[in-house]
Design a protein around this motif. Structure first.
Motif, PDB file in Angstrom:
ATOM      1  N   LEU A  25       1.240  -0.954  -0.021  1.00  0.00           N
ATOM      2  CA  LEU A  25       0.239   0.091   0.021  1.00  0.00           C
ATOM      3  C   LEU A  25       1.080   1.252   0.440  1.00  0.00           C
ATOM      4  O   LEU A  25       1.611   1.281   0.391  1.00  0.00           O
ATOM      5  N   ARG A 131      -6.297  -2.858   2.493  1.00  0.00           N
ATOM      6  CA  ARG A 131      -7.034  -1.812   0.859  1.00  0.00           C
ATOM      7  C   ARG A 131      -8.135  -2.159   0.803  1.00  0.00           C
ATOM      8  O   ARG A 131      -9.009  -0.968   0.174  1.00  0.00           O
ATOM      9  N   PHE A 132      -9.087  -3.487   1.204  1.00  0.00           N
ATOM     10  CA  PHE A 132     -10.405  -2.465   0.995  1.00  0.00           C
ATOM     11  C   PHE A 132     -10.366  -0.954   1.792  1.00  0.00           C
ATOM     12  O   PHE A 132     -11.465  -0.048   1.378  1.00  0.00           O
ATOM     13  N   ALA A 134      -8.725   0.813   2.499  1.00  0.00           N
ATOM     14  CA  ALA A 134      -8.061   2.109   1.860  1.00  0.00           C
ATOM     15  C   ALA A 134      -9.494   2.563   0.529  1.00  0.00           C
ATOM     16  O   ALA A 134      -8.714   3.989   0.221  1.00  0.00           O
ATOM     17  N   GLN A 135      -9.366   1.845   0.304  1.00  0.00           N
ATOM     18  CA  GLN A 135     -10.462   1.871  -1.418  1.00  0.00           C
ATOM     19  C   GLN A 135     -11.588   2.685  -1.562  1.00  0.00           C
ATOM     20  O   GLN A 135     -11.595   3.868  -2.250  1.00  0.00           O
ATOM     21  N   SER A 136     -11.746   2.069  -0.372  1.00  0.00           N
ATOM     22  CA  SER A 136     -13.360   2.846  -0.342  1.00  0.00           C
ATOM     23  C   SER A 136     -13.051   4.184   0.279  1.00  0.00           C
ATOM     24  O   SER A 136     -13.848   4.775   0.590  1.00  0.00           O
ATOM     25  N   LYS A 138     -10.944   5.978  -0.846  1.00  0.00           N
ATOM     26  CA  LYS A 138      -9.982   6.040  -2.050  1.00  0.00           C
ATOM     27  C   LYS A 138      -8.170   7.543  -1.918  1.00  0.00           C
ATOM     28  O   LYS A 138      -8.412   8.336  -1.481  1.00  0.00           O
TER      29      LYS A 138
END
Length: 139
Positions: A25, A131-132, A134-136, A138
């Motif tokens: 990440l 990771r989920f 962090a992506q949510s 952005k």
């Protein structure tokens, strides 16, 4: 994104988390908090840039964290062979951060319904959940 990794005893779980998260990440700030000096040293050796040891650093770091990661014992007073104080457990529990708790079936804390996975599988799942998150957000 501010990630706080809390670990105790020998710090090997925390060290593995530091390595995997750092490798996978970007745009994150990892703060490694050991419940003892050995755990902190292990996480520093694994590449943590920010690290501290003990109760007050856990309390302070939890106030600023976006995500807290560690063994499930970090929310149970007197766990990890007594290394988690009541103040530490309360700080983790009251934090506004998302918590990724790794189900380590040790120190008399057994988690029903969770298969006994090896540490590598647990780390991979924790990083996947991070990771989920962090992506949510952005990141």
């Amino acid at each position: 994104m501010n990630i706080v990794i809390i670990d105790g005893q020998g710090g090997q779980l925390g060290a593995q988390l530091v390595k995997e998260i750092s490798a996978q990440l970007n745009n994150i700030n990892i703060t490694a908090i050991g419940t003892n000096a050995v755990a902190t040293a292990s996480m520093l050796k694994a590449g943590a840039k920010n690290a501290a040891t003990g109760e007050n650093p856990v309390v302070v770091a939890c106030r600023k964290a976006d995500v807290i990661i560690g063994p499930v014992g970090i929310v149970i007073a007197d766990s990890l062979l007594g290394e988690i104080t009541e103040k530490m457990a309360v700080a983790v529990g009251k934090s506004n951060a998302a918590r990724i708790l790794i189900p380590m079936n040790k120190c008399d804390n057994l988690i029903a319904g969770v298969p006994d996975l090896n540490t590598g599988a647990l780390i991979a799942d924790a990083v996947s959940k991070l990771r989920f998150i962090a992506q949510s957000r952005k990141v």
